[in-house]
Scaffold this motif. Structure first.
Motif, PDB file in Angstrom:
ATOM      1  N   ARG A  32      25.477  -1.433  30.831  1.00  0.00           N
ATOM      2  CA  ARG A  32      25.059  -2.133  29.601  1.00  0.00           C
ATOM      3  C   ARG A  32      23.721  -2.827  29.824  1.00  0.00           C
ATOM      4  NH1 ARG A  32      30.471  -3.859  29.058  1.00  0.00           N
ATOM      5  NH2 ARG A  32      30.059  -5.941  29.872  1.00  0.00           N
ATOM      6  N   ARG A  33      23.625  -3.507  30.985  1.00  0.00           N
ATOM      7  CA  ARG A  33      22.450  -4.306  31.276  1.00  0.00           C
ATOM      8  C   ARG A  33      21.189  -3.444  31.264  1.00  0.00           C
ATOM      9  NH1 ARG A  33      22.131  -7.629  36.858  1.00  0.00           N
ATOM     10  NH2 ARG A  33      23.806  -8.787  35.850  1.00  0.00           N
TER      11      ARG A  33
ATOM     12  N   ILE B 266      25.503  -8.318  26.853  1.00  0.00           N
ATOM     13  CA  ILE B 266      24.131  -7.920  27.182  1.00  0.00           C
ATOM     14  C   ILE B 266      23.926  -7.753  28.678  1.00  0.00           C
ATOM     15  CG2 ILE B 266      23.193  -8.984  25.110  1.00  0.00           C
ATOM     16  CD1 ILE B 266      22.087 -11.159  26.876  1.00  0.00           C
ATOM     17  N   GLY B 267      25.007  -7.831  29.447  1.00  0.00           N
ATOM     18  CA  GLY B 267      24.877  -7.400  30.834  1.00  0.00           C
ATOM     19  C   GLY B 267      25.033  -8.466  31.901  1.00  0.00           C
TER      20      GLY B 267
ATOM     21  N   THR C 217      29.227  -3.062  33.290  1.00  0.00           N
ATOM     22  CA  THR C 217      28.334  -4.154  32.866  1.00  0.00           C
ATOM     23  C   THR C 217      26.893  -3.836  33.220  1.00  0.00           C
ATOM     24  OG1 THR C 217      30.129  -5.725  33.249  1.00  0.00           O
ATOM     25  CG2 THR C 217      27.920  -6.637  33.056  1.00  0.00           C
ATOM     26  N   LEU C 218      26.703  -3.290  34.433  1.00  0.00           N
ATOM     27  CA  LEU C 218      25.332  -2.945  34.851  1.00  0.00           C
ATOM     28  C   LEU C 218      24.749  -1.840  33.977  1.00  0.00           C
ATOM     29  CD1 LEU C 218      25.728  -3.159  38.725  1.00  0.00           C
ATOM     30  CD2 LEU C 218      24.490  -4.718  37.214  1.00  0.00           C
TER      31      LEU C 218
END
Lengths: 230, 405
Positions: A86-87, B319-320, A83-84
């Motif tokens: 992606r962020r 989006i994170g 996720t990070l």
């Protein structure tokens, strides 16, 4: 791996289901994408291109094989670490725009910065700038449902680039738009690719749209059938 | 870390609530009603308890009431011969630890003045009645000893009766009719309000006992004797002394049980405030259940909202947004909903309790502890019932969530 390699897929397979119901979405694909490339991914439905995009976007894990993003082995990352990733490095543009309903264009664009912990003034300024880049200055306070399809997709692009990502993943970005809007969106993506050096990977059905890319990767039955530079 | 989560999720939560204002209000309604009900009931309950205690304290702390009949539990008795005036006189003479003794008899009758009439309580007693019962005069005077002895046609009236019969005119010196008796109003009692039993203590006429017995009751019975004990004397000693005198007066043999009973007003106070406290806790428990139901309402709405907002969650994850940020967002939403509801409930409760306390004429007994704990409880409800939906949201697979229609 050369210094300008952005990502590398190595013998990636993806299997859904177990035993008799087993279904191969990807049967071992290898793909290297360099920084600054504009790649179009084509192929009939069920050919594995969406699965490939999900893996590239770190939203899905391959059943086998390796995925390197720069020098990071994505397969070894936890869900939070992905996720990070992606962020901080990825931007997404979807066919259905996927904006938050009843939310202003500005707030939609601010969203990724909110999760990055950017202060509100800085956040607003960056979001305004991104909206200006996609040609939507003056539309900041409009709610997403008050915008046309083409405008919504531009807001989505602004949201994707506001964090200055290394890689922009676009899943049929023009799939819901008429040809004139489609051309505008494609011109915008090309501009972002050229002027900002953002690597773009775009799934599309339409050869006219794929023609904007420098490289076309053709999928069929879970394999890469053709990989050619235009 | 936690403060970071809060600063990033609090604006999102507040924005979501504003965006779905009607749904937010409906969700909060359960908490609002629950919190308001708990606070109103506890406030009124402790107000009533305090009211009862104050009422009984105002009767005079050393007051004992002697009535006929065997004691059969609190405030119940079997029938037995009434007292006579001689019994009261014997107590006054022989029990030395008393300040005052007031024999009493009473009935209901219509009081008439000019063209006004009013059904009221008529009590016959001695001049001691006023000191024993802690009643002050607003105007006029009380009976003299000789008026009491001779059975003079004079009376002291309460504020309610004055209002009904005399309106704006001065009652002192007026002659009022009670059945066949015509008596002169010599005094007006200061208003005292409702008794702890709920009767109006100002709807009353007080006559000398003898006047009452001859002209109203037509007998020489005394229904009740009130005595007030000296300070520093235990009520048990007084009780025993009175029992001795009365057993002799009423010719009871050693084998007979008392056919009268002596009640210490403190005991009654204890029983009454115990009862009201019990009622308060029972009602508050019921109200607490409604608070719990409000919490289930929050969980329900949050679950629906997670399903409804699956795509939004997918977008955020893509989006994170980290799992824990989604968890925090929904948890903060639930807590903001429940604490906002709790806050509104507290305000509502303050308003309702103030109005009700005024109407019921009981003191307003707001306890900050009750208010703080209601607020803390509603926040806890938010966390507890918001957790399941929030976790459900955080665990969503972003790909599937994005596909959700």
């Amino acid at each position: 791996m050369t210094s300008d390699t952005l990502l590398k897929l190595q013998a990636i397979t993806k299997v859904y289901g177990m035993g008799e119901a087993q279904m191969f979405a990807l049967r071992g694909i290898s793909l290297t994408i360099n920084q600054g490339e504009f790649v179009a991914v084509m192929g009939p439905s069920g050919s594995g291109k969406s699965t490939c995009m999900n893996i590239l976007g770190c939203m899905d894990q391959p059943s086998d094989g390796h995925y390197w993003f720069r020098d990071v082995n994505v397969g070894a990352l936890s869900r939070n670490q992905r996720t990070l990733l992606r962020r901080h490095y990825l931007g997404f543009v979807f066919q259905g725009f996927n904006l938050l309903n009843r939310t202003s264009a500005l707030e939609n664009v601010e969203l990724p910065l909110l999760y990055r912990g950017v202060g509100s003034n800085e956040r607003r300024a960056a979001a305004r700038l991104a909206l200006a880049t996609v040609g939507l200055s003056g539309w900041e306070t409009h709610k997403s449902n008050e915008l046309s399809g083409g405008q919504q997709q531009r807001v989505a692009i602004a949201r994707a680039i506001v964090t200055e990502p290394l890689l922009l993943l676009a899943d049929e970005p023009t799939g819901n738009l008429d040809s004139q809007r489609s051309e505008e969106i494609m011109a915008l993506l090309v501009q972002l690719n050229r002027e900002r050096g953002i690597t773009v990977v775009m799934v599309t059905h339409e050869p006219e749209m794929a023609a904007y890319a420098q490289r076309i990767v053709q999928f069929r039955d879970g394999l890469i059938e053709r990989d050619q530079k235009s | 870390m936690i403060s970071n989560l809060l600063t990033s999720t609090l604006p999102i939560a507040v924005r979501e609530m504003q965006r779905n204002l009607l749904r937010s209000v409906l969700t909060m309604l359960g908490i609002i009603i629950g919190v308001a009900a708990v606070i109103v009931l506890m406030t009124l309950g402790s107000g009533t308890t305090r009211h009862v205690t104050e009422q009984i304290a105002s009767l005079g702390s050393n007051l004992l009431m002697i009535s006929t009949g065997k004691s059969m539990g609190p405030m119940q008795s079997s029938t037995a011969p009434k007292f006579k005036l001689a019994d009261a006189e014997a107590i006054a003479r022989e029990v030395t630890s008393l300040v005052a003794v007031a024999p009493q008899a009473s009935s209901n009758a219509t009081a008439i003045f000019a063209n006004q009439n009013w059904q009221t309580n008529i009590t016959g007693s001695s001049e001691r009645y006023f000191s024993v019962n802690n009643r002050q005069l607003a105007a006029g005077r009380i009976f003299t000893t000789s008026e009491v002895r001779s059975g003079a046609m004079v009376c002291v009236i309460g504020e309610t009766l004055r209002g009904k019969l005399f309106g704006t005119s001065n009652p002192i010196g007026a002659r009022m009719r009670l059945q066949k008796l015509s008596c002169e109003v010599i005094g007006l009692l200061e208003a005292k309000g409702q008794s702890s039993m709920g009767s109006d203590q100002d709807d009353i006429v007080i006559l000398p006992l003898r006047t009452f017995q001859r002209r109203i009751a037509g007998n020489d019975e005394v229904a009740m004797i009130q005595v007030s004990a000296k300070d520093g004397v235990t009520t048990n000693e007084v009780k025993q002394a009175i029992q001795q005198v009365l057993r002799r007066q009423r010719h009871l043999s050693a084998a007979d049980e008392d056919d009268f009973n002596v009640v210490d007003m403190k005991e009654i106070a204890g029983i009454l405030s115990g009862t009201t406290q019990l009622m308060t806790s029972l009602l508050s428990a019921v109200a607490g259940i409604s608070l719990l139901v409000g919490g289930v309402g929050i969980m329900n709405i949050m679950l629906v909202s997670v399903t409804e907002r699956t795509r939004e969650i997918g977008i955020r994850l893509a989006i994170g947004a980290l799992e824990r940020e989604i968890l925090a967002q929904f948890l903060v939403e639930a807590v903001v909903l429940s604490t906002t509801g709790g806050g509104i409930g507290i305000l509502l409760a303050l308003t309702i309790a103030s109005v009700l306390a005024a109407v019921l004429q009981i003191p307003l007994a707001f306890s900050p502890l009750v208010i703080v704990s209601a607020f803390v409880f509603s926040a806890t409800v938010g966390v507890v019932f918001g957790y399941t939906p929030a976790r459900k949201a955080a665990r969503l697979n972003p790909i599937e969530a994005l596909r959700h229609e």
